[in-house]
Design an enzyme around this catalytic site. Structure first.
Site, short mmCIF file in Angstrom:
data_model
loop_
_atom_site.label_atom_id
_atom_site.label_comp_id
_atom_site.label_asym_id
_atom_site.label_seq_id
_atom_site.Cartn_x
_atom_site.Cartn_y
_atom_site.Cartn_z
N LEU A 147 27.75 25.28 69.99
CA LEU A 147 27.75 26.27 71.07
C LEU A 147 29.16 26.40 71.64
CD1 LEU A 147 24.51 25.53 73.10
CD2 LEU A 147 24.87 27.12 71.24
N HIS A 187 27.32 23.18 78.18
CA HIS A 187 27.68 22.87 79.57
C HIS A 187 26.50 22.18 80.28
CE1 HIS A 187 30.22 26.61 78.85
NE2 HIS A 187 31.13 25.70 79.13
N LYS A 240 33.17 18.16 71.64
CA LYS A 240 33.54 19.30 70.80
C LYS A 240 35.04 19.60 70.93
CE LYS A 240 32.71 23.93 71.39
NZ LYS A 240 33.98 24.48 70.94
N ALA A 291 30.59 31.14 81.96
CA ALA A 291 29.80 31.62 80.82
C ALA A 291 28.99 30.44 80.27
CB ALA A 291 30.67 32.26 79.75
N LEU A 292 28.24 29.83 81.17
CA LEU A 292 27.58 28.55 80.86
C LEU A 292 26.53 28.70 79.76
CD1 LEU A 292 27.06 27.14 84.49
CD2 LEU A 292 29.01 26.83 82.94
N MET A 303 34.85 26.66 82.44
CA MET A 303 35.44 27.99 82.65
C MET A 303 34.35 29.06 82.76
SD MET A 303 39.08 28.06 80.81
CE MET A 303 38.56 28.36 79.14
N VAL A 319 26.54 20.03 71.55
CA VAL A 319 25.25 20.71 71.42
C VAL A 319 25.41 21.86 70.43
CG1 VAL A 319 23.45 21.99 72.64
CG2 VAL A 319 24.61 20.09 73.77
P1 AMP Z 1 34.76 25.30 78.76
O1 AMP Z 1 33.95 26.07 79.75
O2 AMP Z 1 34.80 25.91 77.40
O3 AMP Z 1 36.11 24.88 79.29
O4 AMP Z 1 33.97 23.94 78.54
C1 AMP Z 1 33.66 23.08 79.62
C2 AMP Z 1 33.21 21.76 79.07
O5 AMP Z 1 32.06 21.94 78.25
C3 AMP Z 1 34.28 21.09 78.19
O6 AMP Z 1 34.31 19.70 78.50
C4 AMP Z 1 33.77 21.33 76.80
O7 AMP Z 1 34.18 20.34 75.86
C5 AMP Z 1 32.25 21.27 77.01
N1 AMP Z 1 31.54 21.95 75.93
C6 AMP Z 1 31.81 23.19 75.43
N2 AMP Z 1 30.97 23.47 74.40
C7 AMP Z 1 30.17 22.38 74.24
C8 AMP Z 1 29.10 22.04 73.35
N3 AMP Z 1 28.71 22.88 72.41
N4 AMP Z 1 28.52 20.83 73.49
C9 AMP Z 1 28.94 19.97 74.46
N5 AMP Z 1 29.91 20.22 75.33
C10 AMP Z 1 30.54 21.41 75.23
#
Ligand code: AMP
Length: 273
Positions: free
Chosen positions: A181, A34, A146, A29-30, A27, A173
Site C-alpha cells: 500500500l 498508516h 516499507k 491520504a491515509l 503526509m 501492509v
Molecule cells: P507517508 O504518509 O507516506 O509519509 O507515510 C507515513 C508512514 O506510514 C511512514 O512511516 C511509512 O513508512 C508508513 N507506511 C506507508 N505505507 C505503508 C505500508 N504499506 N505499510 C506500513 N506502513 C506504511
C-alpha cells in the site's frame, strides 16, 4: 479527538499529561498501512498523536508536490473512528520559517538508494521528523518498514542526536495481490498497477531462493531483475540491517530492497529476512 494546528498549542496541550504518547507522522491520504501504525501506537500507549503534514522540503525540485493526493476530510474521519487522541494538522507556515537552521542527511547513507536520485529528499525528511518529534516529544514514534532507508536514517538521527524517543518499526501492509500500500498507488493506471505486481513478485522470488538455501546476492538480484523486466529499475540491493552491502544473505540481518519507476510513479518495496 482534538485537532490542533499550532505547534505551541500542541506542546501546551501535551505538557504535564503524564501519559505515554505514541506518535505517527504521516503526509495524509491515509490507507491501511498508516492505520496499522496507528493501531500499534494505540496498543502500546495511553495517547496517540497523528500528524498530517505534506512536507514540502522532502520533495525535490523536479517533483510535483501539488499532485500529491489530499484527503483531509476523509483522513480526519478515519483518525476519529480509530481512536486517535490528537490530530496535529499544521500549515507550512506553522512548521517552517524563511531562514532556517538546517539538518543534513549523512553524506554516505543519505545519498545511496533513494537518495541517489532524490538528493535533497532525506534532508527534508530528517528536518521535518526532528521538528515533529520536538513538538510532540512522544514516548514512541512509529514508522513503516516499507520506507526502510527512511526508517534507518531516522533511527540514526535519534541515536546520533541523543533524542529521547523509541523508534518502532512496523511491518508493511499489502493488497491481497501483494502490492504494498502506498499513497502513490492512486497515480497508477490499470495497466501500470498490473505491472507494479512485478515488484512484490521479484521479492517473493528472492524469498523462495533463500528458502532453498540460495543465498548468493548476485544470483538473487539477477533473478529479481529478470522478474522485474521490462520495468525501469532504480535499484535492487541486498543489504544488512545497517544498510551495508552483503555478498550473501544473512538470515535475521538482511533487507532486500527494490525501487522502480512505472510511468511517472516511483514505487519502492522490500522484504526483511
Ligand atoms: P507517508 O504518509 O507516506 O509519509 O507515510 C507515513 C508512514 O506510514 C511512514 O512511516 C511509512 O513508512 C508508513 N507506511 C506507508 N505505507 C505503508 C505500508 N504499506 N505499510 C506500513 N506502513 C506504511
Amino acid at each position: 479527538m482534538k485537532i490542533i494546528s499550532s505547534p505551541l498549542e500542541l506542546k501546551k496541550y501535551l505538557k504535564n499529561k503524564n501519559l505515554s504518547i505514541g506518535f505517527v507522522p504521516t503526509m495524509g491520504a491515509l490507507h491501511d498501512g498508516h492505520i496499522s501504525l496507528i493501531k500499534k501506537a494505540k496498543k502500546q500507549n495511553d495517547l496517540v498523536v497523528v500528524s498530517i503534514f505534506l512536507n514540502p522540503t522532502q520533495f525535490c525540485k523536479n517533483e510535483d508536490l501539488d499532485k500529491y493526493p489530499k484527503k483531509d476530510e476523509a483522513d480526519k474521519h478515519i483518525c476519529k473512528l480509530i481512536g486517535v487522541g490528537v490530530l496535529f494538522f499544521p500549515q507550512i507556515k506553522d512548521i517552517y520559517e524563511d531562514d532556517e537552521v538546517s539538518l543534513m542527511a549523512p553524506k554516505i547513507r543519505g545519498y545511496v538508494l533513494e537518495g541517489s536520485t532524490r538528493p535533497s529528499h532525506f534532508n527534508g525528511v530528517l528536518t521535518v521528523v526532528q521538528k515533529l518529534l520536538n513538538i510532540v516529544t512522544p514516548t514512541k514514534a512509529y514508522f513503516g518498514k516499507k520506507d526502510a532507508q527512511q526508517l534507518n536514517l531516522i533511527s540514526l538521527m535519534v541515536k546520533q542526536l541523543f533524542m529521547s524517543v523509541e523508534i518502532v518499526a512496523v511491518d508493511t501492509v499489502r493488497e491481497s495481490d501483494g502490492l504494498a500500500l502506498s499513497s502513490r498507488n492512486c497515480y497508477l493506471s490499470t495497466k501500470e498497477r498490473q505491472d507494479a505486481l512485478k515488484i512484490s513478485a521479484s521479492l517473493h522470488s528472492a524469498g523462495i531462493m533463500v528458502s532453498k538455501n540460495i543465498l548468493n546476492s548476485d544470483e538473487i538480484t539477477k533473478k529479481m531483475k529478470e522478474v522485474l523486466s521490462p520495468l525501469e529499475i532504480f535499484y535492487v540491493e541486498i543489504l544488512n540491517r545497517d544498510f551495508e552491502q552483503l555478498s550473501q544473505v544473512e538470515i535475521g540481518n538482511t533487507i532486500i530492497l527494490v525501487e522502480v519507476k512505472i510511468g511517472t510513479t516511483r514505487l519502492l518495496d522490500n522484504i526483511w529476512l
